[in-house]
Design a protein around this motif. Sequence first.
Motif, PDB file in Angstrom:
ATOM      1  N   TYR A 181      11.900 -11.519  27.633  1.00  0.00           N
ATOM      2  CA  TYR A 181      10.916 -12.237  28.453  1.00  0.00           C
ATOM      3  C   TYR A 181      10.582 -13.584  27.821  1.00  0.00           C
ATOM      4  CZ  TYR A 181       6.636 -13.365  30.969  1.00  0.00           C
ATOM      5  OH  TYR A 181       5.692 -14.001  31.736  1.00  0.00           O
ATOM      6  N   GLN A 182      10.377 -13.579  26.497  1.00  0.00           N
ATOM      7  CA  GLN A 182      10.074 -14.825  25.797  1.00  0.00           C
ATOM      8  C   GLN A 182      11.225 -15.820  25.909  1.00  0.00           C
ATOM      9  OE1 GLN A 182       8.883 -13.503  21.785  1.00  0.00           O
ATOM     10  NE2 GLN A 182       6.865 -14.357  22.251  1.00  0.00           N
TER      11      GLN A 182
ATOM     12  N   GLN B  83      11.442 -17.109  29.384  1.00  0.00           N
ATOM     13  CA  GLN B  83      10.384 -18.082  29.652  1.00  0.00           C
ATOM     14  C   GLN B  83      10.805 -19.469  29.171  1.00  0.00           C
ATOM     15  OE1 GLN B  83       6.641 -17.452  27.582  1.00  0.00           O
ATOM     16  NE2 GLN B  83       5.516 -18.000  29.440  1.00  0.00           N
ATOM     17  N   GLU B  84      11.483 -19.501  28.022  1.00  0.00           N
ATOM     18  CA  GLU B  84      11.960 -20.781  27.494  1.00  0.00           C
ATOM     19  C   GLU B  84      13.089 -21.340  28.348  1.00  0.00           C
ATOM     20  OE1 GLU B  84      13.077 -20.187  23.454  1.00  0.00           O
ATOM     21  OE2 GLU B  84      11.090 -19.503  22.824  1.00  0.00           O
TER      22      GLU B  84
ATOM     23  N   LYS C 204      11.673 -21.604  32.414  1.00  0.00           N
ATOM     24  CA  LYS C 204      10.370 -22.185  32.714  1.00  0.00           C
ATOM     25  C   LYS C 204      10.558 -23.422  33.593  1.00  0.00           C
ATOM     26  CE  LYS C 204       6.056 -23.627  30.507  1.00  0.00           C
ATOM     27  NZ  LYS C 204       5.348 -23.867  29.218  1.00  0.00           N
ATOM     28  N   GLY C 205       9.657 -23.611  34.526  1.00  0.00           N
ATOM     29  CA  GLY C 205       9.791 -24.738  35.446  1.00  0.00           C
ATOM     30  C   GLY C 205      10.628 -24.355  36.650  1.00  0.00           C
TER      31      GLY C 205
ATOM     32  N   ASN D 121      10.697 -20.858  40.499  1.00  0.00           N
ATOM     33  CA  ASN D 121       9.719 -21.732  39.846  1.00  0.00           C
ATOM     34  C   ASN D 121       8.871 -20.890  38.906  1.00  0.00           C
ATOM     35  OD1 ASN D 121       7.830 -23.674  39.122  1.00  0.00           O
ATOM     36  ND2 ASN D 121       7.755 -24.567  41.154  1.00  0.00           N
ATOM     37  N   ASN D 122       9.074 -21.117  37.597  1.00  0.00           N
ATOM     38  CA  ASN D 122       8.386 -20.317  36.579  1.00  0.00           C
ATOM     39  C   ASN D 122       8.575 -18.814  36.821  1.00  0.00           C
ATOM     40  OD1 ASN D 122       7.342 -22.480  35.036  1.00  0.00           O
ATOM     41  ND2 ASN D 122       5.666 -22.748  36.488  1.00  0.00           N
ATOM     42  N   GLY D 123       9.808 -18.449  37.172  1.00  0.00           N
ATOM     43  CA  GLY D 123      10.141 -17.043  37.372  1.00  0.00           C
ATOM     44  C   GLY D 123       9.812 -16.486  38.735  1.00  0.00           C
TER      45      GLY D 123
ATOM     46  N   TYR E 103      12.264 -12.091  32.696  1.00  0.00           N
ATOM     47  CA  TYR E 103      11.241 -13.096  32.999  1.00  0.00           C
ATOM     48  C   TYR E 103      10.897 -13.116  34.490  1.00  0.00           C
ATOM     49  CZ  TYR E 103       8.950 -17.682  33.227  1.00  0.00           C
ATOM     50  OH  TYR E 103       8.061 -18.709  33.452  1.00  0.00           O
ATOM     51  N   SER E 104      11.917 -13.246  35.321  1.00  0.00           N
ATOM     52  CA  SER E 104      11.673 -13.316  36.762  1.00  0.00           C
ATOM     53  C   SER E 104      11.182 -11.978  37.289  1.00  0.00           C
ATOM     54  CB  SER E 104      12.959 -13.733  37.489  1.00  0.00           C
ATOM     55  OG  SER E 104      12.736 -13.876  38.863  1.00  0.00           O
TER      56      SER E 104
ATOM     57  N   ASN F 275       7.507 -11.351  36.238  1.00  0.00           N
ATOM     58  CA  ASN F 275       6.617 -12.284  36.937  1.00  0.00           C
ATOM     59  C   ASN F 275       6.437 -11.889  38.397  1.00  0.00           C
ATOM     60  OD1 ASN F 275       6.217 -13.742  34.661  1.00  0.00           O
ATOM     61  ND2 ASN F 275       7.107 -15.640  35.392  1.00  0.00           N
TER      62      ASN F 275
END
Length: 237
Positions: A27-28, A31-32, A35-36, A66-68, A229-230, A233
């Motif tokens: 997830y971390q 996110q990197e 992200k965006g 967008n951000n996941g 991540y996605s 989220n």
Amino acid sequence: MVSKKKIILLAILAIIVIFGVYLFLNYQQGQETFKGEHNILILCSDPSENRPGVGSVDMAFVVNVNNGKLGNVTPVYPGGLAHPTLTPTPDMQAEGLTRWYLHDSLWSSDLENGTKIAQEIVEYHTGMKTDMVLVVTPTAIDAMINAVGPVYSNGQLVENVSSIDFLREDQSNNGATRGDAIENLAQGIIDSAKKNNNKRALIQAGIEQYSQGNIKAVPASEFAQFISYSGLNNLLG
């Protein structure tokens, strides 16, 4: 002396902790990486068309993330979309191909090169640049339907039939285009996952199908990050 039940419980807890750490790390990293705003190219392949690679491209979609969070889904119909500069290989030319079309972008067994060609074709014709490619087979779609069902597409219940057969029937019986049929089915799977609270089952099915090779990702190293991540989220959203 530690009982067998306690040993089993400790083993289960250890597995949960390890999986939790794995998910958190991905997830971390996700996110990197994601992200965006990003665009993901999804290629629906048909393995029934003989070729060295994974099959023909039946339909393509560009999914905005967008951000996941999953956003707009833009259908890209392969018909007539050709690469601006590439010349077909000799074996493609032997089949009568004079241009390198999106439909045939995954012709060779070199998946990374094939997805790169697909990205270039899509960007040339639509202006949409994509960061990652997912190649999805009918087997994977069938598994997702089973995971979240019942699934309705274009007002019809999808049951007792493979997704590829359902799509063909939707085209022949209801006059749907190939693109509309695939888009309706994809929306039906998403709607069913939301309605039946089966988002987790859908994500799990995606992971399982990836591990079995029925979903392929380029770059492969980013798939677990993207899913973690996605997926999280969207589950929390």
